[in-house]
Write an enzyme that holds these catalytic residues in place. Structure first.
Site, PDB file in Angstrom:
ATOM      1  N   GLU A 179      -6.739  15.382  62.066  1.00  0.00           N
ATOM      2  CA  GLU A 179      -7.498  13.856  63.208  1.00  0.00           C
ATOM      3  C   GLU A 179      -7.283  12.800  63.877  1.00  0.00           C
ATOM      4  OE1 GLU A 179      -8.703  12.479  58.459  1.00  0.00           O
ATOM      5  OE2 GLU A 179      -9.691  14.853  58.268  1.00  0.00           O
ATOM      6  N   ASN A 221      -5.019  19.782  63.717  1.00  0.00           N
ATOM      7  CA  ASN A 221      -6.226  19.879  63.591  1.00  0.00           C
ATOM      8  C   ASN A 221      -7.182  18.892  63.329  1.00  0.00           C
ATOM      9  OD1 ASN A 221      -7.557  21.377  60.637  1.00  0.00           O
ATOM     10  ND2 ASN A 221      -7.011  19.982  60.009  1.00  0.00           N
ATOM     11  N   HIS A 257     -16.504  20.749  58.434  1.00  0.00           N
ATOM     12  CA  HIS A 257     -17.063  20.292  56.516  1.00  0.00           C
ATOM     13  C   HIS A 257     -18.379  20.289  57.480  1.00  0.00           C
ATOM     14  CE1 HIS A 257     -13.524  19.700  54.383  1.00  0.00           C
ATOM     15  NE2 HIS A 257     -12.333  19.008  55.442  1.00  0.00           N
ATOM     16  N   GLU A 285     -10.799  24.511  56.192  1.00  0.00           N
ATOM     17  CA  GLU A 285     -11.297  23.511  55.207  1.00  0.00           C
ATOM     18  C   GLU A 285     -13.064  23.629  55.341  1.00  0.00           C
ATOM     19  OE1 GLU A 285     -10.375  19.130  56.020  1.00  0.00           O
ATOM     20  OE2 GLU A 285      -8.142  19.425  56.274  1.00  0.00           O
ATOM     21  N   ASP A 287     -16.426  23.562  54.049  1.00  0.00           N
ATOM     22  CA  ASP A 287     -17.867  23.319  53.100  1.00  0.00           C
ATOM     23  C   ASP A 287     -18.685  23.289  54.014  1.00  0.00           C
ATOM     24  OD1 ASP A 287     -16.930  20.645  53.481  1.00  0.00           O
ATOM     25  OD2 ASP A 287     -15.880  20.461  51.715  1.00  0.00           O
TER      26      ASP A 287
HETATM   27  C1  XIL Z   1      -9.208  16.419  50.983  1.00  0.00           C
HETATM   28  C2  XIL Z   1      -9.033  16.396  49.498  1.00  0.00           C
HETATM   29  O1  XIL Z   1      -9.339  17.722  49.778  1.00  0.00           O
HETATM   30  C3  XIL Z   1      -8.838  15.048  48.096  1.00  0.00           C
HETATM   31  O2  XIL Z   1      -8.646  15.944  47.427  1.00  0.00           O
HETATM   32  C4  XIL Z   1      -8.234  14.192  48.654  1.00  0.00           C
HETATM   33  O3  XIL Z   1      -8.479  13.377  47.614  1.00  0.00           O
HETATM   34  C5  XIL Z   1      -8.383  13.318  50.140  1.00  0.00           C
HETATM   35  O4  XIL Z   1      -8.315  14.563  50.816  1.00  0.00           O
HETATM   36  N1  XIL Z   1      -9.829  15.941  55.454  1.00  0.00           N
HETATM   37  C6  XIL Z   1      -8.756  17.299  55.438  1.00  0.00           C
HETATM   38  C7  XIL Z   1      -8.193  17.295  54.052  1.00  0.00           C
HETATM   39  O5  XIL Z   1      -7.494  17.239  56.249  1.00  0.00           O
HETATM   40  O6  XIL Z   1      -6.856  16.775  53.705  1.00  0.00           O
HETATM   41  C8  XIL Z   1      -8.819  16.585  53.072  1.00  0.00           C
HETATM   42  O7  XIL Z   1      -8.629  16.317  51.749  1.00  0.00           O
HETATM   43  C9  XIL Z   1     -10.607  16.121  53.399  1.00  0.00           C
HETATM   44  C10 XIL Z   1     -10.545  16.120  54.835  1.00  0.00           C
END
Ligand code: XIL
Length: 382
Positions: A179, A221, A257, A285, A287
C-alpha cells in the site's frame, strides 16, 4: 444455491498435488517398514477448494489467526482441508514481531509456518514494509517518527534482513511493500517516503529482501488495483520503473477487498496488463462485503445481496483462473465471525464478506468458488 455434489472420497495430498499414485510416506514395495514411522500425509476431501485448484496448479489460500489454529477445532480443520496456501493475517506484521525494539517475538508467525508445513501448504509472507501496524517505538501513525532519517533507513534494512532470513526457505511469496500509493495515485507520505525523500525505499526493500532469500517470490501488494484508474496506473508506472532499474520484483498482489456498493471492477484487464510485464499476479486478500445490519453485522440489509456477492466471488476467481500468471487466490480469512470487515467498515455497516458464515458453515459464496474450480479443467496449468 444448489450444493455441488462431487465425489466425497478423502484423498491424500500427495495423490492430488503430485499427481502420483503412491502415497507420500508409504514404504516402497518390498521395503521393510522402519521403526520410526513418518507422520501420515494430510488428507482432505476431493471436492475441497485445494484439491480442485490443484488440478490447474493454482494455490488457493487463506489468511489465518494463529490463536484459533489448534484451539478452535472446526476452524483448524477447514484451514487445513480447504486451502493450499496460508497468510498470517497479522502475525508477521512489524508491530507483532518486534513490539520492543531489538526483541523479536516470532512464536505466532512460526506457529503458522509449522501449520503450513504439516498441512503441505505454502506461505505468503505479509508484510515487510507498510505504514500500518508499526511498533510504537518506530511510529504510532506511519507518517511521523522520533527517529532520524538515517535511523529509519537502518531499521528498515535490519528489519527486512532479519525477518526474511528468519523465514528463509519457508516463505513462497513475500509482500515486500504494501500500500505505498493512495487512491489518488500519489505516493503515501509515510516515514519511509520521508526518510528516503521519495519512493527510493521501494527499490531498496526489494533488493534487500532478494539478498536475504533469493528464492522467495517478491510482491508489491495493494488494494483498488482491480479498477483501472489513477492508482492502478501509478502502481503500473512504478513497477515498470523498478523493472527498468533491474530491481528484483516478481509479482503484484491485488488485495481484492470488494464491496457490492461499487460496481464489479475491470479486474481482468488489470491482471492482464501487469502480467504482460512478465510478472506473476495474485489475488491476495479477497473479501466481498455488503451493507449489513448494525445490530447483526453479518446480516445483509438486502436479502438479494448474497447473489451479487456470489457473482463477485465467482468472477474474481475466474479472472485469476483464466490467466496462467495468476498463481494464487487468497480470501482474507474464511469465517464471517473472524473477518476484519465488520469492525473496519462501519459507515455504513458492512459485513458478510467471507465464504463461511458465523458458525463456519459454507455459504453460497463457497459453492460458487467450488463450481468455478470444478469447471476449470480447461484453464491453463500454472
Ligand atoms: C487487517 C487485518 O485483517 C486486521 O485484523 C487488522 O486489525 C488490520 O489489518 N490490507 C492489508 C491487511 O494489507 O494487512 C489488512 O489486514 C487489511 C487491509
Amino acid at each position: 444455491m444448489r450444493p455441488l455434489r462431487l465425489a466425497l472420497s478423502v484423498v491424500s495430498a500427495a495423490v492430488v498435488l503430485g499427481g502420483q499414485l503412491t502415497l507420500a510416506g508409504s514404504a516402497p514395495a518390498g521395503a521393510t517398514p522402519s521403526a520410526a514411522k513418518p507422520s501420515p500425509p494430510p488428507t482432505y476431501p476431493a471436492d475441497s477448494l485445494r484439491a480442485l485448484a490443484a488440478r490447474v496448479g493454482l494455490r488457493i489460500g487463506t489468511a489465518v489467526n494463529p490463536d484459533l489454529l489448534g484451539t478452535n477445532e472446526k476452524y483448524t480443520q477447514i484451514a487445513a482441508e480447504q486451502f493450499s496456501s496460508i497468510t498470517p493475517e497479522n502475525a508477521m506484521k512489524w508491530a507483532e514481531v518486534e513490539a520492543v525494539r531489538g526483541t523479536y517475538t516470532w512464536e505466532k508467525a512460526d506457529q503458522v509456518v509449522a501449520f503450513a508445513k504439516k498441512n503441505k501448504q505454502l506461505v505468503r509472507g505479509h508484510t515487510l514494509v507498510w505504514h500500518n501496524q508499526l511498533p510504537a517505538w518506530l511510529s504510532s501513525d506511519g507518517t511521523t517518527t522520533t527517529l532520524s532519517n538515517d535511523e529509519v533507513k537502518a531499521v528498515l534494512k535490519k528489519h527486512i534482513f532479519d525477518q526474511v532470513r528468519h523465514f528463509k526457505g519457508d516463505v513462497w511469496q513475500w509482500d515486500v511493500v504494501n500500500e505505498a500509493f493512495d487512491d489518488n495515485g500519489q505516493p503515501r507520505q509515510t516515514i519511509w517516503y520521508k526518510a528516503w525523500g521519495g519512493t527510493g525505499y521501494i527499490a531498496d526493500a526489494f533488493r534487500w529482501a532478494h539478498q536475504a532469500d533469493p528464492k522467495a517470490l517478491l510482491f508489491y501488494n495493494d488494494y483498488n488495483l482491480e479498477f483501472t484508474g489513477v492508482k492502478s496506473d501509478a502502481v503500473y508506472a512504478m513497477v515498470r520503473s523498478l523493472q527498468a532499474q533491474r530491481v528484483p520484483i516478481h509479482g503484484v498482489g491485488f488485495q481484492g477487498h470488494l464491496s457490492t456498493q461499487y460496481g464489479y471492477p475491470d479486474l481482468t484487464n488489470n491482471l492482464e496488463r501487469f502480467a504482460a510485464l512478465g510478472l506473476k499476479v495474485a489475488l491476495t486478500e479477497v473479501d466481498v462485503r455488503t451493507q449489513t445490519r448494525p445490530d447483526a453485522v453479518n446480516e445483509p440489509v438486502n436479502p438479494l445481496a448474497p447473489y451479487a456477492q456470489e457473482s463477485y466471488w465467482s468472477r474474481t476467481l475466474q479472472a485469476c483462473l483464466a490467466l496462467r500468471a495468476c498463481i494464487s487466490f487468497t480470501p482474507w480469512g474464511f469465517g464471517d465471525a473472524y473477518s476484519w470487515v465488520p469492525g473496519w467498515f462501519t459507515d455504513p455497516q458492512e459485513g458478510a464478506a467471507l465464504i463461511y458464515d458465523e458458525q463456519l458453515n459454507p455459504k453460497g459464496q463457497y459453492e460458487v468458488l467450488q463450481q468455478a474450480l470444478a469447471l476449470a479443467s480447461g484453464a491453463p496449468r500454472r
